[in-house]
Structures are given as C-alpha cells and as structure tokens.
Design a protein around this motif. Structure first.
Motif, PDB file in Angstrom:
ATOM      1  N   TYR A   1     -19.039  20.340   5.455  1.00 25.82           N
ATOM      2  CA  TYR A   1     -19.039  19.176   6.332  1.00 25.82           C
ATOM      3  C   TYR A   1     -18.319  18.018   5.655  1.00 25.82           C
ATOM      4  O   TYR A   1     -18.355  17.869   4.431  1.00 25.82           O
ATOM      5  N   THR A   2     -17.655  17.178   6.464  1.00 30.36           N
ATOM      6  CA  THR A   2     -16.997  15.991   5.937  1.00 30.36           C
ATOM      7  C   THR A   2     -18.051  14.936   5.585  1.00 30.36           C
ATOM      8  O   THR A   2     -19.230  15.040   5.961  1.00 30.36           O
ATOM      9  N   THR A   3     -17.611  13.900   4.905  1.00 26.47           N
ATOM     10  CA  THR A   3     -18.533  12.821   4.545  1.00 26.47           C
ATOM     11  C   THR A   3     -19.130  12.169   5.781  1.00 26.47           C
ATOM     12  O   THR A   3     -20.340  11.909   5.845  1.00 26.47           O
ATOM     13  N   LEU A   4     -18.299  11.883   6.789  1.00 30.98           N
ATOM     14  CA  LEU A   4     -18.821  11.256   8.004  1.00 30.98           C
ATOM     15  C   LEU A   4     -19.789  12.173   8.724  1.00 30.98           C
ATOM     16  O   LEU A   4     -20.816  11.726   9.259  1.00 30.98           O
ATOM     17  N   GLU A   5     -19.500  13.451   8.773  1.00 36.93           N
ATOM     18  CA  GLU A   5     -20.430  14.388   9.406  1.00 36.93           C
ATOM     19  C   GLU A   5     -21.756  14.432   8.657  1.00 36.93           C
ATOM     20  O   GLU A   5     -22.824  14.519   9.273  1.00 36.93           O
ATOM     21  N   ARG A   6     -21.691  14.344   7.343  1.00 38.03           N
ATOM     22  CA  ARG A   6     -22.931  14.382   6.556  1.00 38.03           C
ATOM     23  C   ARG A   6     -23.828  13.184   6.849  1.00 38.03           C
ATOM     24  O   ARG A   6     -25.052  13.324   6.901  1.00 38.03           O
ATOM     25  N   VAL A   7     -23.240  11.999   7.016  1.00 37.63           N
ATOM     26  CA  VAL A   7     -24.083  10.809   7.206  1.00 37.63           C
ATOM     27  C   VAL A   7     -24.392  10.518   8.671  1.00 37.63           C
ATOM     28  O   VAL A   7     -25.304   9.750   8.965  1.00 37.63           O
ATOM     29  N   TRP A   8     -23.645  11.123   9.586  1.00 38.81           N
ATOM     30  CA  TRP A   8     -23.876  10.851  10.995  1.00 38.81           C
ATOM     31  C   TRP A   8     -24.554  11.991  11.744  1.00 38.81           C
ATOM     32  O   TRP A   8     -25.338  11.740  12.666  1.00 38.81           O
ATOM     33  N   ALA A   9     -24.235  13.221  11.398  1.00 35.29           N
ATOM     34  CA  ALA A   9     -24.616  14.332  12.269  1.00 35.29           C
ATOM     35  C   ALA A   9     -25.403  15.432  11.580  1.00 35.29           C
ATOM     36  O   ALA A   9     -25.738  16.429  12.215  1.00 35.29           O
TER      37      ALA A   9
END
Length: 467
Positions: A295-303
């Motif tokens: 997972y990308t960084t944004l996916e890790r913190v958002w989803a």
C-alpha cells in the motif's frame, strides 16, 4: 429553482467582508477553552454569543443546549419547501488552551491580521470554519432573492470537541428527532493545500485499550527467582512483538473482517494529488516511511486499519540498575478502523488475541475506552457531488478528493442519524491547529463563505426528496 449567480454572491461577500471579520474577531476574543475548568464561564459565553449571532443572521430558531459538561448551540432555518433536503452543519465553538508564553507572536485571544492571515486561537479550529456559514447563507439569500434557504438548514455546534466530546453522542441521541437530516456537513476539517482544494470523503474510526499485566505480588530478586517465574514485562514485550507480522500487517485474527477497500477510481484520484513523500516526512518529524506492505503512504493513513503501541512500561526506569522481576507491566494500544469494521468485534478479537498469549501466572486486565466508528461517503453520492461542484465554483477550478486518517465525533452523527457525512473545510496544514500562532488564510475563509452560498441551491436542485 433559481441558480445562485456567482457575481452576485461575490459582490455580497465583498460588501460584508469587514463586518463579518469584525464579528469573527469578537467571537475569537472569548477564550472558550473547554479543557480548563476556569474557562467554563467563557465556554458558556461563547455559546450564548453564537446563539445570539445566529438569531441576528436570520435563523428563526437558535438555542443553547445544556449537557453535563459544556453547552452546545442548535439552530434551524426551514426552507418552506416540503421536498427540500435537510442538512445539518456540525462544528464546535470550544478551543485548545493557548498562552503567549507557549510561543505565540501575539496574544492568542486578541485577533490580529498579518499578511492577509487572521491569527488567533480558534481562527481555523473551529470558529472561523463555523462562522463562514453565517455570511454564506446571507449571500445565498441575497443573490437568489429568497427569504429562506433552499434547504432545511440546521446547525449543531458543540462545546466539548477539544475535550474529547464526552457528552456528544448522548446529546445527539437525546435530540435525534430535532437533528434528523438527509446529510451532515462537517466544517471542522481542511484541504490538501491552498492550491489544491479538496473534499474529504471519510474518517477512520478508533478503539483504544489498556492492558495491565500482573505477575509476582511484588517486585522480586531476578537472581533468586528470575528464569523460574513469568515476567510481566517480558509478556508485554512479546505482545507488542506479536501485534504485526513480517509484512507490518496487524496479526490479530479477525481484525480485517469486513474492511472495505478503496475502489480503483478513488486510488487513481489519490495518485493525482501532489504528494511529496519527503515533505510529508518532514511534517511527520520522521526519517522513513513504514507500514503494511503493498500500500502507498496515503492508502496506509486513509484507507487501511492500523494498530499502534501508544505506550509500554513496567519495572525499574530510574538511573543505574535494579535487578528485579517486576510485579506488573502495562501497554496502551490504539486501533484505527476503516469502513466495514465494527469496533465491538475488533475489541473482542483483540481481547481473544491477548488472552491466547498470556501465560499461566500472569493476570491481565484489559480495558477498552469508548470507541469511535469510521465514516465513509461514496464518491458518487449526490450530496458529495453537490459539495464538490459548489467548492469548484468558489475556487474556479477542479476539486479533488481525500480522506482523513484521524477520527472524530462526526461518526456519531452518521451512526445515530443514519445520514451521510460530508466534509466542507478550507483550512490548510500551515494553519497550525493546536499550535502557537494558529491562523486562517482570509482568502480561503471567504472561499468557504462562497462555497456555503452555492451549496444549498445545488443540493436542493440535485437531491430532491420524494414528496
């Protein structure tokens, strides 16, 4: 139904800008710090001030609602159209503690404008973002010639958000009938940046626990007894080590049950955001990214749901050595949840996971704090599309979509009222929420006013209820 003319809205806002900012500054001078008992009279004064100002704005109903803690403010302005949707705006009028000696360049409760930025505690979080709706609805009426908003407009502005909203859910449950709405607008949020207007589509939930491990009845000699009795500090370390697998995936069985993955379209939209990982790391005061593989960084913190060790302790912590087997150890864990996860089920899974790993001779006390549920509104929801169009008109350009990795009381409104949550905020990361020199960009604040002015017509035209 008339469409709000952009030029008329902008003209009205410019004509009333000075008075609007004077009123906001007056409200910001009230130090409504809910976390400090000495400021309880100020929190009440803030609620009374807002209720009076909403009456002055034109709301036929504006009330101060009592709670066992700080008061909230409720206001209502019916549309007079039986087919109009009902919208509830949420925000809060309490603020974080602030003092000049914390590092402020000016007095935190004496608003000042420098370089087109308004500096004061609460300027962005959240008085400024609550207050832009007062000028927004007046601009909406003036530009369309209406005597009432195009939607049934309600406001609920709580007074304890900065203290964890301890009485908020009970307040919503008590007044659920009066708060009933087709959608909730949360104006306690922000945008990606000044140059990239965004709409948030959801927040993660949160559940937290404390695990206290008891071994010997007192600290005992590690030479005489060590290696022959269980050590609760070692058990705590093993629990922490077992929390994730080698791919940084949470290793609690059943933890991911029900997780709703973001769709391909949402992932593509996130990939279009001007995300710079090095800048993000500087903001995180960290030196490398880490997290669930794949997972990308944004996916890790958002989803993605997460498990974090917030604290670990046990045994001797002073200078030098003290060769003991400690009598107890403690862990504090938090779990961020995403759409599809049920806090109660996660709590049961964590409890069972811990119990399986605690050896004979160690007694565990596991305590869970009240949980917050996740909330997520689909990209194709008509209310979300109306909000994106209104913001796009105000900013005269495309609006992108984000989520928030944090958690908040918005989920209680979704839970109790059964209404989707939409996030309308104009704050940017540099505004310094909770920090010295909190500010709001005045140009963005007025874009919030403009978005609010356009939104009510768009919702009424594109989300009609059945008669």
């Amino acid at each position: 139904m008339s469409q709000t003319p952009d030029s008329a809205v902008r003209t009205y806002i410019e004509q009333h800008r000075a008075a609007f900012l004077d009123d906001l500054a007056e409200w910001l001078r009230i130090p409504s710090v809910s976390a400090q008992p000495d400021h309880a009279p100020d929190v009440r004064r803030s609620a009374d001030w807002l209720a009076a100002k909403l009456t002055e704005t034109g709301f036929p109903t504006a009330e101060v609602w009592e709670t066992p803690g700080a008061p909230a403010v409720f206001a209502e302005w019916p549309a007079g159209d039986p087919g109009a949707p009902t919208v509830l705006v949420y925000g809060h009028h309490d603020v974080q503690p602030a003092a000049r000696e914390d590092g402020w360049d000016s007095e935190p409760f004496e608003p000042v404008v420098r370089e087109n930025r308004l500096y004061a505690r609460g300027a962005a979080d959240d008085k400024g973002q609550v207050f832009f709706h007062t000028l927004g609805v007046r601009a909406h009426l003036a530009a369309t010639g209406r005597t009432a908003p195009a939607v049934n407009l309600k406001l609920l502005i709580e007074g304890e958000e900065e203290s964890g909203s301890p009485h908020f859910r009970a307040l919503v449950e008590e007044h659920a009938e009066r708060l009933a709405a087709d959608a909730v607008i949360v104006s306690d949020t922000g945008m990606w940046s000044e140059d990239t207007p965004t709409v948030c589509t959801g927040m993660r939930g949160l559940t937290e626990c404390q695990i206290v491990l008891h071994g010997p009845d007192q600290d005992i000699h590690s030479g005489e007894f060590g290696g022959a009795v269980p050590n609760p500090a070692t058990v705590a370390a093993r629990l922490v080590a077992a929390l994730h697998d080698e791919h940084a995936r949470v290793a609690v069985p059943g933890f991911y049950d029900g997780v709703v993955e973001p769709g391909d379209r949402e992932r593509r939209l996130w990939a279009e955001l001007p995300f710079d990982e090095k800048s993000w790391l500087r903001g995180a005061h960290s030196h490398a990214t880490a997290g669930e593989a794949g997972y990308t960084t944004l996916e890790r913190v958002w989803a993605r749901p997460t498990a974090e060790v917030n604290g670990i302790g046990g045994g001797y912590q002073g200078p030098g050595s003290k060769t003991i087997v400690p009598s107890s150890a403690e862990l504090k864990l938090s779990f961020r949840l995403v759409a599809g996860q049920e806090p109660d089920r996660v709590n049961e899974a964590v409890r069972a996971w811990a119990a399986d790993r605690i050896p004979a001779g160690v007694r565990a006390e596991i305590t869970f704090l009240p949980a917050t549920r996740p909330c997520l509104t689909p990209l194709d929801h008509p209310g979300l599309q109306s909000l994106a169009r209104a913001m796009g008109r105000a900013f005269e350009g495309p609006v992108r979509f984000t989520r928030s990795g944090g958690s908040g009381p918005a989920a209680d409104l979704q839970d109790v009222l059964g209404a989707p949550v939409l996030f309308l905020g104009i704050s940017v990361p540099s505004d310094g929420w909770h920090a010295p020199n909190e500010k709001v960009e005045l140009d963005l604040l007025l874009k919030g006013v403009e978005t609010s002015a356009y939104l009510w017509d768009d919702l009424a035209e594109n989300w009609r209820r059945a008669p």
